[in-house]
Design a protein around this motif. Sequence first.
Motif, PDB file in Angstrom:
ATOM      1  N   SER A   1     -24.749 -12.473  -6.396  1.00  0.00           N
ATOM      2  CA  SER A   1     -23.653 -13.219  -7.142  1.00  0.00           C
ATOM      3  C   SER A   1     -22.690 -13.111  -5.842  1.00  0.00           C
ATOM      4  O   SER A   1     -22.801 -12.421  -4.909  1.00  0.00           O
ATOM      5  CB  SER A   1     -22.916 -12.400  -8.082  1.00  0.00           C
ATOM      6  OG  SER A   1     -22.583 -10.842  -7.808  1.00  0.00           O
TER       7      SER A   1
ATOM      8  N   TRP B   1     -27.151 -18.394  -5.256  1.00  0.00           N
ATOM      9  CA  TRP B   1     -27.035 -17.339  -6.228  1.00  0.00           C
ATOM     10  C   TRP B   1     -27.470 -17.458  -7.594  1.00  0.00           C
ATOM     11  O   TRP B   1     -27.945 -18.473  -7.767  1.00  0.00           O
ATOM     12  CB  TRP B   1     -25.577 -17.090  -6.325  1.00  0.00           C
ATOM     13  CG  TRP B   1     -24.868 -16.702  -5.014  1.00  0.00           C
ATOM     14  CD1 TRP B   1     -25.018 -15.633  -3.961  1.00  0.00           C
ATOM     15  CD2 TRP B   1     -23.669 -17.522  -4.419  1.00  0.00           C
ATOM     16  NE1 TRP B   1     -24.340 -15.875  -2.836  1.00  0.00           N
ATOM     17  CE2 TRP B   1     -23.278 -16.778  -3.170  1.00  0.00           C
ATOM     18  CE3 TRP B   1     -22.806 -18.696  -4.714  1.00  0.00           C
ATOM     19  CZ2 TRP B   1     -22.378 -17.231  -2.500  1.00  0.00           C
ATOM     20  CZ3 TRP B   1     -21.967 -19.009  -4.099  1.00  0.00           C
ATOM     21  CH2 TRP B   1     -21.701 -18.211  -2.787  1.00  0.00           C
TER      22      TRP B   1
ATOM     23  N   SER C   1     -26.294 -14.016 -13.460  1.00  0.00           N
ATOM     24  CA  SER C   1     -25.521 -12.779 -13.006  1.00  0.00           C
ATOM     25  C   SER C   1     -24.284 -12.829 -12.591  1.00  0.00           C
ATOM     26  O   SER C   1     -23.566 -11.999 -12.968  1.00  0.00           O
ATOM     27  CB  SER C   1     -26.565 -12.028 -12.040  1.00  0.00           C
ATOM     28  OG  SER C   1     -27.854 -11.944 -12.190  1.00  0.00           O
ATOM     29  N   THR C   2     -23.940 -14.092 -12.044  1.00  0.00           N
ATOM     30  CA  THR C   2     -22.762 -14.347 -11.794  1.00  0.00           C
ATOM     31  C   THR C   2     -21.697 -14.543 -13.001  1.00  0.00           C
ATOM     32  O   THR C   2     -20.857 -13.849 -13.157  1.00  0.00           O
ATOM     33  CB  THR C   2     -22.735 -15.841 -11.043  1.00  0.00           C
ATOM     34  OG1 THR C   2     -23.250 -15.550  -9.624  1.00  0.00           O
ATOM     35  CG2 THR C   2     -21.247 -15.774 -10.367  1.00  0.00           C
TER      36      THR C   2
END
Length: 888
Positions: free
Chosen positions: A329, A392, A396-397
């Motif tokens: 992230s 990224w 998850s971010t």
Amino acid sequence: MSERHGGRGGGYRRRYHQRDRDDYDDRRRDFETPDDKLKTAIIKLGEVDPVEEIPRLEQQIRDHVPRNIPIVSEAFRIGVTEQPYKIPFYAALLRLLHNPTELSLPDEMPLGRLVLEDFWKGFQSYLDKLAWRDTRLCIHFFAHLTVAKLISVDSMFALLRSFIAVLDEFGVSNGRAKQAALCAGEGLLVAGAALKEHSASGVDEIINAIQAYADTTTQQKWLVSPATRISSQAIPHDSAVELLEILLSTLTTLNQSDFKETENCIPQPYTLSPDDAAVTSKPYYLPSVLVPPEVIELDSMSPDSGEESQVKKEAWPEFFMRLFPNDVSPNPNSPAGYVVRTALMDIVDIFEVNRKECARLLLEYPKWNLPGTFKPKPGATTTVEPTPGKDWQLESTIIETILGTFLLLPEPTTKSIYYIALITELCKLSPSTVGPAVGKSIRKLYGSLSDGLDVEAARRFAEWFAVHMSNFGFQWVWKEWVPDLTLPVQHPRRAFMRRAVEFEIRLAYHDRILKTLPESMQKPEAYIIAREAPGPAYEYDDPANPHYEAAQAVLNLFRGRAKAEDVIAHLDTLKSTLETSEDGHVNVDSIIRSIVVQSLLHIGSRSFSHFLNAIERYLVLLRNLATGGSSSVSGTGNPEAKADVLTAAAGFWKNNRQMVAIVFDKLMQYQIVDPTDVVAWTFMNGVGVGQLAELGGPMNLSAFEWDLLKGALDKANGRVTIARRKIATLRKEDDDAQARVKARADDTMEVDADPKGEAVPVVENPALSTALKAFSSLTREQKAALSRTLEGFVACLAPSKTEKHANPKARTVITEEAWANRTNWERDEWNAWETWGWYRQFCRAYSPYLRAYATTLETVSFAKFEHEKDEAADLLKMVWNIAIGQEA
């Protein structure tokens, strides 16, 4: 016959209904005016490809006849403030509208200029109302237009300086200063390249002003940091980041490169246009603005303050948890990381009203960012090369951003259930990609429990874990945590497992959750799940109990729905009997209260409606018990009697702590006990409820005791708020009535009447007088509840010398040296650590109320430390001073 109607006939009706609905939609579209269609088209910009749609939408706006500038600017305002991820593309569209066409007259005002001037009026209204989010997003739009050379650089500097001036206001509130700093800082982040080229000193001035304000919030940051260090004010930066700190880090990084990196983290589609005609025209000069002052409130605890002057929540620094490394992230301290995080946070905030739409937009966010920022979806074909330092994981971010907002201290900006439901929707939309991100987040948060995760954040984590598991079949790999059963029973990891299982049982049932746990976690000595399902524990159900027959007699009266007066008469007889048979050292009144309360709860244990009916039927009886048998129900009651009532209720539901909190809440609602009584009982007896009661030990506050305290304090504060609103309403009605009386008197007055005659008599409003008396009483109750809570924490965390000698490890200050050695801690040290954590939460969550009574509360609670040096007392006072806004 039934088959025909249920089969063919039903299908025919469904098709016919669908046809009617389609016809209605067609008619509704026909009724849509051309202005409405244009407005909708602008708002829906980019449904497929924004870059390709912009030229077509520009032509549609130009071709619209008659020209309607307010409609176009309103659509822009809606798009900018409700779809901020589209702001760069709206700037590109406005630049095209700014260009002259072949049909334009030489001195004709560009269409884009007209739209921008009308857009400014909307921005001014946002600013006047101090609608901070809308104001900040409009500044983003102006910053993009500054880079596109449609807005004067000088005027953009002046706009940002007007927000920086807020930071120098005398006594500026934390919330106002933080929002002003974000407006100025994010505007500089977007338009920095143009501003730095014009005036490097002006850029430094803005950054230094934000830095100077951020430096004044050091102690506040310590109090709301999610990584607790108790006595040390060192804030670890590896597990959480603070909003203004990452903004400053981003601005510093960009300033060092003259903001050339901005184009690598923010889309600038307006720079792709080969037509530079807009650059040659005169840029728009933003009018001067002055940020309106905050409303100066009267004493927030006074009834004169009215409904408009309610106690405002304290605005604390915002710390966000980091769950993943920088290659998974974005690093929030980097320019690209800050842009991505704040963009996702804005989407989560704006679309609170529609979590399903929010989940969809979050997963589509890469469309609005620069190509190569996120990894492509599995199986997707793309020719875009990953950008170095980016690439990224989107899911998850997103999860890290949502959980970071969910775990904000002292409380999130929105109800916790919204964030939990949003994560559930994301998992439903893309289970193969979001599911693993959720699993990794759970493991990361669980690991942080040993590293000082704040107790309130840990409580919310357990709540989210349980609800999330309930939405997906309670499937979790519990065996991963089996080795942690060797930790002390009060270790945060074991406490988390215990709370999570308790929450799961509330959402399902005992046997189902029991089957999901490994065998080692099912054992009683693991203290993870109770031996039996949560249920009532009627103390007098055993014939061997010496008071079995007396309890059965009372129980039969309740079953027969005897009148409260008859039950009271029976209790008087029972008291005489017990006084004759019992030892003189036995408190007969306590026995009778226990029998009555438990018997009444036993009657109401079948369902929640049975419980409420039983309480309401015997309110007179319960109030008689709570007043110690006095005939006066309106009195303050007997503290010992009320404590007995609470103890009996807690004993009956000792195997179901949720029901303890519910019963206590209803006892307060029906004014059988006061919030102060619940607070006092919690500090004296709270440890005796639940699985760990059999272990004994010193009093400590766990999440259960905190829930009881919070329920009592919220009840006291809520009553004062309601009473203040009622007074405001009655005063308005009274003023209106007096005005009508005066108007009628003026109408009937003779022309030649003496103007200095007698004034119209003012009739006293009895309802208002009663409301003022009630407000005064409720304010005293509120003050007493807060005072008793503070005294309880002081007694727990800074005991007398005698108590320290009896148990030297019970309440020690957790120094940095002791924290470093926490792997060797036993139950007492973890008890002390958790109790300190709940004291911090009490101070920061109720700081507006504590500040109103600060002088009285600290005099009563801290007076005994005036003439002695005590490390724990010093820490107590430091936390207190930070919470009420004094220098620690």
